[in-house]
Design a protein around this motif. Structure first.
Motif, PDB file in Angstrom:
ATOM      1  N   ILE A 584       0.839  -1.206   0.000  1.00  0.00           N
ATOM      2  CA  ILE A 584       0.000   0.000   0.000  1.00  0.00           C
ATOM      3  C   ILE A 584       0.865   1.244   0.000  1.00  0.00           C
ATOM      4  CG2 ILE A 584      -1.688   1.315   1.341  1.00  0.00           C
ATOM      5  CD1 ILE A 584      -2.737  -1.432   2.361  1.00  0.00           C
ATOM      6  N   SER A 585       1.884   1.246   0.831  1.00  0.00           N
ATOM      7  CA  SER A 585       2.793   2.394   0.894  1.00  0.00           C
ATOM      8  C   SER A 585       3.507   2.611  -0.442  1.00  0.00           C
ATOM      9  CB  SER A 585       3.811   2.167   2.011  1.00  0.00           C
ATOM     10  OG  SER A 585       4.767   3.205   2.039  1.00  0.00           O
ATOM     11  N   PHE A 586       3.872   1.526  -1.102  1.00  0.00           N
ATOM     12  CA  PHE A 586       4.571   1.637  -2.381  1.00  0.00           C
ATOM     13  C   PHE A 586       3.684   2.312  -3.425  1.00  0.00           C
ATOM     14  CE2 PHE A 586       5.209  -0.438  -6.577  1.00  0.00           C
ATOM     15  CZ  PHE A 586       6.419   0.141  -6.896  1.00  0.00           C
ATOM     16  N   VAL A 587       2.421   1.913  -3.513  1.00  0.00           N
ATOM     17  CA  VAL A 587       1.522   2.517  -4.503  1.00  0.00           C
ATOM     18  C   VAL A 587       1.245   3.979  -4.167  1.00  0.00           C
ATOM     19  CG1 VAL A 587      -0.747   2.369  -5.591  1.00  0.00           C
ATOM     20  CG2 VAL A 587       0.476   0.286  -5.007  1.00  0.00           C
ATOM     21  N   GLU A 588       1.122   4.282  -2.887  1.00  0.00           N
ATOM     22  CA  GLU A 588       0.886   5.673  -2.489  1.00  0.00           C
ATOM     23  C   GLU A 588       2.048   6.571  -2.916  1.00  0.00           C
ATOM     24  OE1 GLU A 588       0.240   5.399   1.673  1.00  0.00           O
ATOM     25  OE2 GLU A 588      -1.914   4.917   1.483  1.00  0.00           O
ATOM     26  N   GLN A 589       3.262   6.032  -2.881  1.00  0.00           N
ATOM     27  CA  GLN A 589       4.433   6.815  -3.296  1.00  0.00           C
ATOM     28  C   GLN A 589       4.444   7.098  -4.799  1.00  0.00           C
ATOM     29  OE1 GLN A 589       7.846   4.600  -1.985  1.00  0.00           O
ATOM     30  NE2 GLN A 589       7.341   4.800   0.191  1.00  0.00           N
ATOM     31  N   LEU A 590       3.727   6.268  -5.573  1.00  0.00           N
ATOM     32  CA  LEU A 590       3.705   6.461  -7.031  1.00  0.00           C
ATOM     33  C   LEU A 590       2.847   7.649  -7.441  1.00  0.00           C
ATOM     34  CD1 LEU A 590       3.335   2.752  -8.251  1.00  0.00           C
ATOM     35  CD2 LEU A 590       5.423   4.120  -8.121  1.00  0.00           C
ATOM     36  N   GLY A 591       1.965   8.104  -6.562  1.00  0.00           N
ATOM     37  CA  GLY A 591       1.084   9.208  -6.915  1.00  0.00           C
ATOM     38  C   GLY A 591      -0.155   8.693  -7.631  1.00  0.00           C
ATOM     39  N   THR A 592      -0.644   9.454  -8.607  1.00  0.00           N
ATOM     40  CA  THR A 592      -1.842   9.074  -9.349  1.00  0.00           C
ATOM     41  C   THR A 592      -1.571   7.827 -10.186  1.00  0.00           C
ATOM     42  OG1 THR A 592      -2.497  11.397  -9.499  1.00  0.00           O
ATOM     43  CG2 THR A 592      -3.600   9.848 -10.973  1.00  0.00           C
ATOM     44  N   VAL A 593      -2.401   6.814 -10.000  1.00  0.00           N
ATOM     45  CA  VAL A 593      -2.221   5.541 -10.692  1.00  0.00           C
ATOM     46  C   VAL A 593      -3.289   5.401 -11.763  1.00  0.00           C
ATOM     47  CG1 VAL A 593      -2.311   3.037 -10.457  1.00  0.00           C
ATOM     48  CG2 VAL A 593      -1.156   4.419  -8.717  1.00  0.00           C
ATOM     49  N   GLN A 594      -2.863   5.135 -13.008  1.00  0.00           N
ATOM     50  CA  GLN A 594      -3.810   4.978 -14.100  1.00  0.00           C
ATOM     51  C   GLN A 594      -3.687   3.611 -14.767  1.00  0.00           C
ATOM     52  OE1 GLN A 594      -6.228   6.964 -15.139  1.00  0.00           O
ATOM     53  NE2 GLN A 594      -5.854   8.437 -13.537  1.00  0.00           N
ATOM     54  N   ASP A 595      -3.007   2.678 -14.151  1.00  0.00           N
ATOM     55  CA  ASP A 595      -2.853   1.349 -14.730  1.00  0.00           C
ATOM     56  C   ASP A 595      -3.756   0.372 -13.997  1.00  0.00           C
ATOM     57  OD1 ASP A 595      -1.276  -0.650 -16.429  1.00  0.00           O
ATOM     58  OD2 ASP A 595      -1.024  -1.445 -14.409  1.00  0.00           O
ATOM     59  N   VAL A 596      -4.483  -0.446 -14.757  1.00  0.00           N
ATOM     60  CA  VAL A 596      -5.467  -1.346 -14.165  1.00  0.00           C
ATOM     61  C   VAL A 596      -4.818  -2.402 -13.294  1.00  0.00           C
ATOM     62  CG1 VAL A 596      -5.511  -2.914 -16.162  1.00  0.00           C
ATOM     63  CG2 VAL A 596      -7.514  -2.716 -14.681  1.00  0.00           C
ATOM     64  N   HIS A 597      -3.608  -2.852 -13.648  1.00  0.00           N
ATOM     65  CA  HIS A 597      -2.950  -3.887 -12.845  1.00  0.00           C
ATOM     66  C   HIS A 597      -2.536  -3.333 -11.482  1.00  0.00           C
ATOM     67  CE1 HIS A 597      -2.431  -5.269 -17.031  1.00  0.00           C
ATOM     68  NE2 HIS A 597      -2.564  -6.454 -16.516  1.00  0.00           N
ATOM     69  N   LEU A 598      -1.972  -2.124 -11.465  1.00  0.00           N
ATOM     70  CA  LEU A 598      -1.597  -1.514 -10.186  1.00  0.00           C
ATOM     71  C   LEU A 598      -2.828  -1.283  -9.314  1.00  0.00           C
ATOM     72  CD1 LEU A 598       1.074   1.142 -11.296  1.00  0.00           C
ATOM     73  CD2 LEU A 598       1.496  -0.993 -10.070  1.00  0.00           C
ATOM     74  N   THR A 599      -3.902  -0.813  -9.924  1.00  0.00           N
ATOM     75  CA  THR A 599      -5.126  -0.550  -9.166  1.00  0.00           C
ATOM     76  C   THR A 599      -5.705  -1.837  -8.602  1.00  0.00           C
ATOM     77  OG1 THR A 599      -5.585   1.327 -10.636  1.00  0.00           O
ATOM     78  CG2 THR A 599      -7.406   0.505  -9.295  1.00  0.00           C
ATOM     79  N   ASN A 600      -5.721  -2.892  -9.403  1.00  0.00           N
ATOM     80  CA  ASN A 600      -6.239  -4.180  -8.936  1.00  0.00           C
ATOM     81  C   ASN A 600      -5.384  -4.733  -7.792  1.00  0.00           C
ATOM     82  OD1 ASN A 600      -7.790  -6.701  -9.064  1.00  0.00           O
ATOM     83  ND2 ASN A 600      -5.956  -7.556 -10.016  1.00  0.00           N
ATOM     84  N   PHE A 601      -4.064  -4.671  -7.940  1.00  0.00           N
ATOM     85  CA  PHE A 601      -3.179  -5.181  -6.889  1.00  0.00           C
ATOM     86  C   PHE A 601      -3.285  -4.334  -5.615  1.00  0.00           C
ATOM     87  CE2 PHE A 601      -0.254  -7.177 -10.260  1.00  0.00           C
ATOM     88  CZ  PHE A 601      -0.957  -8.371 -10.181  1.00  0.00           C
ATOM     89  N   LEU A 602      -3.508  -3.034  -5.784  1.00  0.00           N
ATOM     90  CA  LEU A 602      -3.711  -2.195  -4.603  1.00  0.00           C
ATOM     91  C   LEU A 602      -4.975  -2.633  -3.865  1.00  0.00           C
ATOM     92  CD1 LEU A 602      -2.980   0.208  -2.825  1.00  0.00           C
ATOM     93  CD2 LEU A 602      -4.211   1.695  -4.427  1.00  0.00           C
ATOM     94  N   GLY A 603      -6.017  -2.983  -4.625  1.00  0.00           N
ATOM     95  CA  GLY A 603      -7.231  -3.494  -3.998  1.00  0.00           C
ATOM     96  C   GLY A 603      -6.963  -4.753  -3.189  1.00  0.00           C
ATOM     97  N   TRP A 604      -6.166  -5.652  -3.737  1.00  0.00           N
ATOM     98  CA  TRP A 604      -5.845  -6.882  -3.003  1.00  0.00           C
ATOM     99  C   TRP A 604      -4.950  -6.606  -1.805  1.00  0.00           C
ATOM    100  CZ3 TRP A 604      -8.609 -10.936  -3.131  1.00  0.00           C
ATOM    101  CH2 TRP A 604      -9.296 -11.295  -4.292  1.00  0.00           C
ATOM    102  N   ALA A 605      -4.105  -5.586  -1.898  1.00  0.00           N
ATOM    103  CA  ALA A 605      -3.282  -5.217  -0.746  1.00  0.00           C
ATOM    104  C   ALA A 605      -4.170  -4.707   0.397  1.00  0.00           C
ATOM    105  CB  ALA A 605      -2.258  -4.160  -1.142  1.00  0.00           C
ATOM    106  N   TYR A 606      -5.155  -3.867   0.059  1.00  0.00           N
ATOM    107  CA  TYR A 606      -6.097  -3.399   1.081  1.00  0.00           C
ATOM    108  C   TYR A 606      -6.894  -4.571   1.660  1.00  0.00           C
ATOM    109  CZ  TYR A 606      -5.485   1.639   0.297  1.00  0.00           C
ATOM    110  OH  TYR A 606      -4.988   2.920   0.241  1.00  0.00           O
ATOM    111  N   ALA A 607      -7.308  -5.491   0.775  1.00  0.00           N
ATOM    112  CA  ALA A 607      -8.072  -6.653   1.257  1.00  0.00           C
ATOM    113  C   ALA A 607      -7.216  -7.509   2.186  1.00  0.00           C
ATOM    114  CB  ALA A 607      -8.563  -7.476   0.070  1.00  0.00           C
ATOM    115  N   GLY A 608      -5.951  -7.714   1.834  1.00  0.00           N
ATOM    116  CA  GLY A 608      -5.063  -8.481   2.698  1.00  0.00           C
ATOM    117  C   GLY A 608      -4.840  -7.806   4.035  1.00  0.00           C
ATOM    118  N   ASN A 609      -4.932  -6.462   4.034  1.00  0.00           N
ATOM    119  CA  ASN A 609      -4.773  -5.694   5.268  1.00  0.00           C
ATOM    120  C   ASN A 609      -6.106  -5.475   5.974  1.00  0.00           C
ATOM    121  OD1 ASN A 609      -2.599  -4.583   6.760  1.00  0.00           O
ATOM    122  ND2 ASN A 609      -3.316  -2.507   6.304  1.00  0.00           N
ATOM    123  N   ARG A 610      -7.178  -6.144   5.445  1.00  0.00           N
ATOM    124  CA  ARG A 610      -8.522  -6.091   6.018  1.00  0.00           C
ATOM    125  C   ARG A 610      -9.118  -4.691   5.993  1.00  0.00           C
ATOM    126  NH1 ARG A 610     -10.005 -10.727   7.627  1.00  0.00           N
ATOM    127  NH2 ARG A 610     -11.802  -9.952   8.782  1.00  0.00           N
TER     128      ARG A 610
END
Length: 839
Positions: A584-610
């Motif tokens: 989650i911290s890594f994606v936040e450092q990237l700023g605005t994300v416009q790639d579907v793979h990054l967005t999907n993986f960020l969703g799974w990171a949040y899900a893993g972190n409940r």
């Protein structure tokens, strides 16, 4: 005026030569875009050799229905001269790109002349606005990229501008000639791209509203008949993919869901159009980024600013269309509207779908600007110069940005060509640089003609000349991959190499109990894995270490921190390592994300972190982004998981405590996914836990016993079985009986057929048929006339596609049982598997 025309034509020639030079410097033998490019090249040769639109790279050469044949027809000259070669096919596309630029200039001049004739101005029109528009399109990175790919976008755009030119240049003298030419172009239009129906419908709507334009219904009818015949052909083959998917999606979504989806998709495609009009927009990931080594230099400022600027450009162009409504303007306006209507329900979402609109918008831009200046400034020369200057400044800025990006695209390609294998070892290029053509050459030289392949990229067939099946290894679970191998019978798997970390389940090189997947080729971004039986039924450790993926991803990211493929791979490896907060911290450092793979993986990171609400927001966002169809399954699973968790109000609960029961469930899940070492670690935790119940502890010991067996530690397996209190369960009895039979059959004494067949059945139930094959081979040598052993041996030989051995065994069985239908069926299957392609 003649002097001015000569200078403008000379300037156009200079632009064409410069563009041709850029395109030539982008040439290489790679196809880059899959699966379309290779299909076009293969089908072109198939049309020549077989006069049929068939899949010559698949057994039985079934009719090809996924894409219409127009692009393959255009590639026939290249296929006659250099069959299956990418270079000449790309040159064909470049020639159409040059034709497109010429047609764009001709359309701009024709509309300029028409605007002058209808105005009070008597001076000849200046051609520099037309040259400026041509130059902007020629340097657009999207246009340069797709002009050097074997794709249908550029020829389709050239065809569209040809239609527009005929509409804009029609007079009483050339009306019949233009009608004939329009009819020919519209007959071919739906064969080039299915979405060409939008231009057909636009012309039809425009023509039917005025009796004077009814003649245009002739090309419209011809185009609809062509499309209808194509759909009829596909329907007769039960393969009408497009309409069935559209209707299926609508039915599953319902009325309100479909309307909401249409709005979301239209907005997404509009954003893609903005990115095409203004390349290097911030907050976007353009298609040409993946063909660079170190990312892009994005334009400064917020993305909204450039979206508004794109909207302004589009509005001015639409205004220009209204000013030239009788010269094709109204047709183009309707074309844009209908295109967005079709794309709003189209099953796939890719930014390239709006690329054909780019020249249509640009061609009316000068007319729109001139009309607005006349309306706002009147006859004031000073005011006109101010408006012209305001228009020129952003044009010059865009020209500079685009040229810089083009230079980097060319530079990257020249590095690829000059440096060879060193390029792959030092630059860690993305998977789009993987040379499957070279891998195919190796296969053609090293393997027999009846060899079959499972591959991630189908362009390997253009050089391998082997039957193949397209498989996305990263999305295919081990059990499903086994089924594909068993049904298709490949001897090799062809994938991206380990630098594309998530392109293949690399742990299977060590942990597959059914097959031995052994690398036999590892060059230029491609790995070829040989498929053989796992005769030992054990795992190994030599090809892939558990943390190798994360280590490699971190190394690549540190060298290329701005590369999208490196960011996606690193984020995925963090998820596999269950480092959710770091992800989650890594994606936040990237700023605005416009790639579907990054967005999907960020969703799974949040899900893993409940954090299920945040996860749901990311999954919903991903479902509306371009490219979401390719990972739709992952997105939908994430949405369903989050909705379930939020409904049960689990969002605020702490992670469940580590209990023996939970560790056992994790161990069992890892075992099913063939992550045996992880399963062993969790099972060991259960055994060591003081609060584990006897039943839970027994199941953990059983996992440890099985792990000992697949690592070749028979004595350790016996010790684990002794620790089990309840030894009357079927699973425990099966493993115990296996150990006893293995011990008794060590020397394979005679007259032990029943024991041998029993052990063979146990091996198959334990998921190690290769070990059963090895046992049967030994037994057959000692008891060659035993029909039951020979039959089981033949079955496993065919299971593993050991065709010469299986054929010999079944022929022997046919002699022993001449009327056995199963034997005849097996021999027919062997004959089918021995088919050879006709390239």
């Amino acid at each position: 005026m003649p002097t001015r025309n000569r200078l403008s034509r000379f300037a156009l020639i200079v632009i064409l030569f410069c563009f041709a030079g850029l395109a030539a410097a982008r040439l290489n033998e790679l196809y880059f875009f899959t699966p379309d490019s290779a299909d076009y090249v293969l089908m072109a040769r198939g049309l020549i050799d077989h006069l049929a639109y068939e899949q010559i790279d698949f057994p039985g050469t079934p009719p090809f229905t996924l894409r219409p044949p127009g692009m393959s027809l255009l590639l026939i000259p290249a296929a006659l001269i250099a069959p299956y070669q990418a270079i000449l096919a790309k040159v064909t596309v470049i020639l159409f790109a040059l034709l497109l630029l010429v047609m764009l200039y001709a359309c701009l001049c024709k509309l300029d002349d028409a605007a002058l004739a209808s105005s009070a101005e008597g001076s000849p029109p200046a051609r520099w606005p037309a040259l400026c528009i041509v130059l902007l399109l020629a340097t657009n990175p999207y246009f340069l990229l797709f002009s050097t790919l074997v794709m249908s976008e550029v020829p389709f755009m050239a065809l569209s501008l040809g239609i527009l030119y005929l509409l804009a240049s029609e007079t009483e003298q050339n009306r019949k000639r233009n009608l004939v030419l329009l009819t020919c172009l519209f007959l071919f239009l739906p064969l080039l791209r299915t979405i060409g129906i939008a231009l057909t419908l636009a012309l039809g709507v425009w023509a039917i509203t005025s009796r004077q334009r009814w003649r245009y219904l002739i090309p419209v009818a011809g185009s609809l008949i062509t499309l209808g015949l194509w759909i009829l052909r596909n329907s007769s083959l039960q393969s009408d993919l497009y309409s069935s998917l559209v209707l299926g999606n609508m039915k599953s979504a319902g009325l309100m869901g479909t309307l909401l989806s249409m709005v979301n998709r239209s907005l997404t495609h509009f954003q893609s159009l903005c990115e095409t009009l203004i390349p290097n927009m911030p907050g976007a990931v353009p298609a040409y980024e993946r063909f660079l080594l170190e990312g892009l230099n994005f334009l400064p400022g917020p993305p909204l600013l450039y979206s508004l600027a794109s909207l302004l450009v589009l509005a001015i162009s639409l205004y220009g269309m209204l000013q030239c409504r009788e010269r094709g303007g109204m047709v183009c306006l309707l074309y844009i509207v209908i295109t967005f209507g079709i794309l709003s329900v189209w099953p796939w979402m890719q930014p390239r779908f709006v690329l054909p609109l780019l020249p249509v918008i640009l061609v009316f831009l000068p007319v729109g600007i001139r009309s607005l200046i006349l309306r706002l400034a009147g006859t004031s020369v000073t005011t006109r110069k101010v408006f012209v200057s305001l228009a020129l400044i952003p044009a010059l800025v865009m020209l500079g940005i685009q040229t810089q990006t083009d230079a980097r695209l060319v530079s990257t390609n020249l590095q690829l060509i000059r440096n060879g294998e060193t390029f792959y070892q030092t630059q860690y290029p993305s998977s789009h640089f993987s040379n499957f053509v070279a891998a195919g050459n190796w296969i053609r030289e090293q393997t027999p003609p009846d060899t079959r392949l499972l591959t991630r990229r189908n362009d390997v067939a253009t050089s391998a000349h082997r039957f193949q099946r397209l498989v996305y290894f990263e999305k295919t679970p081990p059990a499903q991959l086994h089924e594909l191998i068993q049904s298709f019978g490949p001897q090799y798997l062809v994938s991206f190499d380990k630098n594309t970390i998530d392109a293949f389940p690399w742990h299977l090189l060590n942990d597959d109990l059914v097959y031995r997947l052994t690398p036999v080729y590892d060059k230029e971004g491609v790995t070829i894995l040989q498929v053989e039986p796992n005769y030992e039924g054990t795992i190994r450790e030599q090809y892939w270490q558990e943390n190798a993926g994360l280590t490699l991803a971190r190394t690549i990211l540190e060298k290329f921190p701005h590369r999208l493929s490196a960011q996606v791979a690193y984020l995925r490896q963090l998820l596999e390592a269950e480092q959710y907060e770091k992800a989650i911290s890594f994606v936040e450092q990237l700023g605005t994300v416009q790639d579907v793979h990054l967005t999907n993986f960020l969703g799974w990171a949040y899900a893993g972190n409940r954090q299920f609400q945040q996860a749901l927001d990311e999954f919903v966002k991903a479902s509306r982004m371009p490219g979401q169809v390719a990972i739709r399954g992952s997105i939908q699973r994430g949405i369903k998981l989050c909705q379930q968790q939020l409904a049960s109000k689990d969002d605020d609960q702490s992670p469940p405590a580590e209990t023996p029961q939970r560790n056992l469930q994790i161990a069992q899940a890892f075992w099913k996914l063939t992550y045996y070492r992880k399963a062993q670690r969790y099972a060991q935790k259960v055994v060591e836990a003081e609060k584990a119940t006897p039943d839970v502890r027994d199941q953990a010991h059983l996992i440890l016993a099985r792990f000992a067996l697949i690592t070749g530690q028979t004595e350790q397996a016996t010790e684990e079985l002794k620790q089990i209190q309840n030894r009357q369960t079927p699973e425990v009895e099966r493993v115990t009986e296996r150990l006893e039979l293995e011990k008794s059959l060590t020397a394979l004494p005679p007259n032990q057929r029943a024991a041998i067949l029993k052990l063979v059945a146990l091996y198959k139930s334990e998921g190690i048929p290769g070990k059963a094959l090895a046992l049967l081979s030994r037994a057959h040598k000692q008891i060659p006339d035993d029909q039951q052993i020979l039959q089981r041996l033949a079955e496993l030989q065919l299971f593993y596609h050991l065709l010469p051995e299986a054929e010999a065994s079944y022929q022997r069985l046919q002699q022993l049982s001449p009327h056995d239908p199963d034997v005849d069926t097996a021999l027919k299957k062997i004959a089918a598997l021995k088919q050879m392609p006709h390239f």
